[in-house]
Design a protein around this motif. Structure first.
Motif, PDB file in Angstrom:
ATOM      1  N   VAL A 105       0.839  -1.202   0.000  1.00 19.23           N
ATOM      2  CA  VAL A 105       0.000   0.000   0.000  1.00 19.23           C
ATOM      3  C   VAL A 105       0.870   1.247   0.000  1.00 19.23           C
ATOM      4  CG1 VAL A 105      -1.776   1.294   1.238  1.00 19.23           C
ATOM      5  CG2 VAL A 105      -1.882  -1.208   1.170  1.00 19.23           C
ATOM      6  N   VAL A 106       1.892   1.256   0.845  1.00 19.47           N
ATOM      7  CA  VAL A 106       2.807   2.401   0.928  1.00 19.47           C
ATOM      8  C   VAL A 106       3.488   2.648  -0.419  1.00 19.47           C
ATOM      9  CG1 VAL A 106       5.002   3.182   1.922  1.00 19.47           C
ATOM     10  CG2 VAL A 106       3.213   2.261   3.407  1.00 19.47           C
ATOM     11  N   ASP A 107       3.954   1.596  -1.049  1.00 14.53           N
ATOM     12  CA  ASP A 107       4.639   1.737  -2.336  1.00 14.53           C
ATOM     13  C   ASP A 107       3.704   2.281  -3.408  1.00 14.53           C
ATOM     14  OD1 ASP A 107       6.973   0.812  -1.237  1.00 14.53           O
ATOM     15  OD2 ASP A 107       6.808  -1.214  -2.049  1.00 14.53           O
ATOM     16  N   LEU A 108       2.452   1.824  -3.410  1.00 13.60           N
ATOM     17  CA  LEU A 108       1.490   2.309  -4.402  1.00 13.60           C
ATOM     18  C   LEU A 108       1.156   3.782  -4.174  1.00 13.60           C
ATOM     19  CD1 LEU A 108      -0.924  -0.756  -4.621  1.00 13.60           C
ATOM     20  CD2 LEU A 108       0.498   0.148  -6.470  1.00 13.60           C
ATOM     21  N   ILE A 109       1.005   4.175  -2.912  1.00 15.81           N
ATOM     22  CA  ILE A 109       0.741   5.592  -2.613  1.00 15.81           C
ATOM     23  C   ILE A 109       1.941   6.434  -3.036  1.00 15.81           C
ATOM     24  CG2 ILE A 109       0.327   7.291  -0.784  1.00 15.81           C
ATOM     25  CD1 ILE A 109      -1.158   5.093   0.758  1.00 15.81           C
ATOM     26  N   SER A 110       3.132   5.917  -2.813  1.00  9.12           N
ATOM     27  CA  SER A 110       4.350   6.621  -3.218  1.00  9.12           C
ATOM     28  C   SER A 110       4.385   6.831  -4.728  1.00  9.12           C
ATOM     29  CB  SER A 110       5.586   5.841  -2.768  1.00  9.12           C
ATOM     30  OG  SER A 110       6.773   6.501  -3.146  1.00  9.12           O
ATOM     31  N   GLY A 156       4.003   8.222   6.251  1.00 12.55           N
ATOM     32  CA  GLY A 156       5.130   9.106   6.016  1.00 12.55           C
ATOM     33  C   GLY A 156       6.111   8.529   5.008  1.00 12.55           C
ATOM     34  N   LEU A 157       6.318   7.228   5.041  1.00 14.87           N
ATOM     35  CA  LEU A 157       7.221   6.578   4.086  1.00 14.87           C
ATOM     36  C   LEU A 157       6.782   6.825   2.644  1.00 14.87           C
ATOM     37  CD1 LEU A 157       7.814   3.108   5.798  1.00 14.87           C
ATOM     38  CD2 LEU A 157       9.502   4.924   5.489  1.00 14.87           C
ATOM     39  N   ALA A 158       5.483   6.870   2.428  1.00 18.30           N
ATOM     40  CA  ALA A 158       4.969   7.073   1.071  1.00 18.30           C
ATOM     41  C   ALA A 158       5.267   8.476   0.554  1.00 18.30           C
ATOM     42  CB  ALA A 158       3.464   6.823   1.042  1.00 18.30           C
ATOM     43  N   PHE A 159       5.470   9.417   1.469  1.00 22.54           N
ATOM     44  CA  PHE A 159       5.698  10.808   1.069  1.00 22.54           C
ATOM     45  C   PHE A 159       7.097  11.297   1.402  1.00 22.54           C
ATOM     46  CE2 PHE A 159       1.129  10.394   1.267  1.00 22.54           C
ATOM     47  CZ  PHE A 159       0.700  11.120   0.164  1.00 22.54           C
ATOM     48  N   GLY A 214      -5.584   6.789 -12.305  1.00 23.79           N
ATOM     49  CA  GLY A 214      -4.242   6.342 -11.984  1.00 23.79           C
ATOM     50  C   GLY A 214      -4.240   5.087 -11.129  1.00 23.79           C
ATOM     51  N   LEU A 215      -3.486   5.139 -10.042  1.00 25.55           N
ATOM     52  CA  LEU A 215      -3.327   3.983  -9.169  1.00 25.55           C
ATOM     53  C   LEU A 215      -4.350   3.938  -8.029  1.00 25.55           C
ATOM     54  CD1 LEU A 215       0.564   4.114  -8.848  1.00 25.55           C
ATOM     55  CD2 LEU A 215      -0.743   2.362 -10.053  1.00 25.55           C
TER      56      LEU A 215
END
Length: 211
Positions: A98-103, A162-165, A179-180
Motif C-alpha cells: 500500500v505504501v509503495d502504491l501511494i508513493s 510518512g514513508l509514502a511521502f 491512476g493507481l
C-alpha cells in the motif's frame, strides 16, 4: 456465481473461492498462495508466481482457520508446510504494498499530504480518497470529510504513511481520481482485513462523512 471456484468475469474482475469460508468473491478481496518447490506454502501478493493458486479471504480469522484446519494441504491435495510466522509476515508485506502504491501515486501527482493541501483538494472535489493515519489525533481527523462516493483509508500508521511521502510521519493524505487510486483502495482493503479483521468493499470516513 461460479462453481468450484472457476473464474467468473464480473465488473469487479475475476472471482475466486476462499478455502476457509467457501465464499466466492472478486480476487482482489483474497490473498493468493502457491506451493513452493519445497512444498512450503508461499503468499503471492502480486499474483504472478507459477503454480496453481490457493485463495484465502484477506481476513485474519479466515487465514488463521486455513492454517489451523490444514486447509492448505486439502486444497493442494498433498502434504504441505506452513511457516508458523507466515501470517505475522503478511501484515507488513501488505502494508508495504500500500505504501509503495501511494508513493507511486505521489510521484505522478495523484497524491498529496498535509492538512491544508488535503483540505484544498477536498474543497475543490479533486480528492477521491481520504487517507488518515490510525494513530493521528481523532479530533483533528474529524475536521476533514470523506469525499462523496469516495473511499476512506484509516489503518496505516503515521510512520507508514510518512514513508509514502518521504517524511517522518504523515497524518492526512488524499488521492485523486484515476491512476493507481483503485489499486491503492483494493490493496488497503486487504491490509485492513489482515490487520483489523474485516474487509468491506467500500469504506467511508471514520470521523466525519460529508454532508
Amino acid at each position: 456465481m461460479s462453481r468450484g471456484g472457476v473464474t467468473k468475469e464480473l465488473d469487479d474482475g475475476p472471482e475466486r473461492k476462499c478455502i476457509a469460508t467457501g465464499e466466492v468473491q472478486p480476487k482482489h478481496g483474497l490473498i493468493r498462495f502457491v506451493v513452493g518447490p519445497d512444498n512450503q506454502i508461499v503468499p503471492d501478493l502480486m499474483g504472478k508466481l507459477p503454480g496453481r493458486g490457493i485463495w484465502v479471504s484477506a481476513d485474519k480469522e479466515a487465514l488463521a482457520k486455513a492454517v489451523k484446519k490444514g486447509l492448505f494441504a486439502r486444497a493442494a491435495k498433498k502434504p504441505v508446510t506452513v511457516d508458523e510466522e507466515m501470517l505475522n509476515q503478511l501484515e507488513p508485506m501488505l502494508a508495504r504494498r500500500v505504501v509503495d502504491l501511494i508513493s507511486l501515486a505521489r510521484r505522478s501527482g495523484s497524491a498529496v499530504a498535509g492538512y491544508e493541501r488535503v483540505k484544498d483538494w477536498l474543497s475543490k472535489e479533486e480528492a477521491e480518497v481520504l487517507i488518515q493515519s490510525s494513530d493521528g489525533s481523532e479530533r483533528g481527523k474529524t475536521k476533514l470529510s470523506t469525499p462523496h462516493f469516495g473511499s476512506y483509508i484509516g489503518w496505516l500508521t503515521a510512520q507508514e504513511l510518512g514513508l509514502a511521502f518521504g517524511r517522518q510521519s504523515v497524518i492526512h493524505a488524499a488521492l485523486g481520481a484515476g491512476g493507481l487510486t483503485k489499486r491503492v483502495v483494493e490493496e488497503a482493503q486487504r491490509l485492513k482485513g489482515v490487520r483489523i479483521g474485516t474487509v468491506n468493499a467500500n469504506v467511508s470516513g471514520r470521523g466525519r462523512t460529508k454532508g
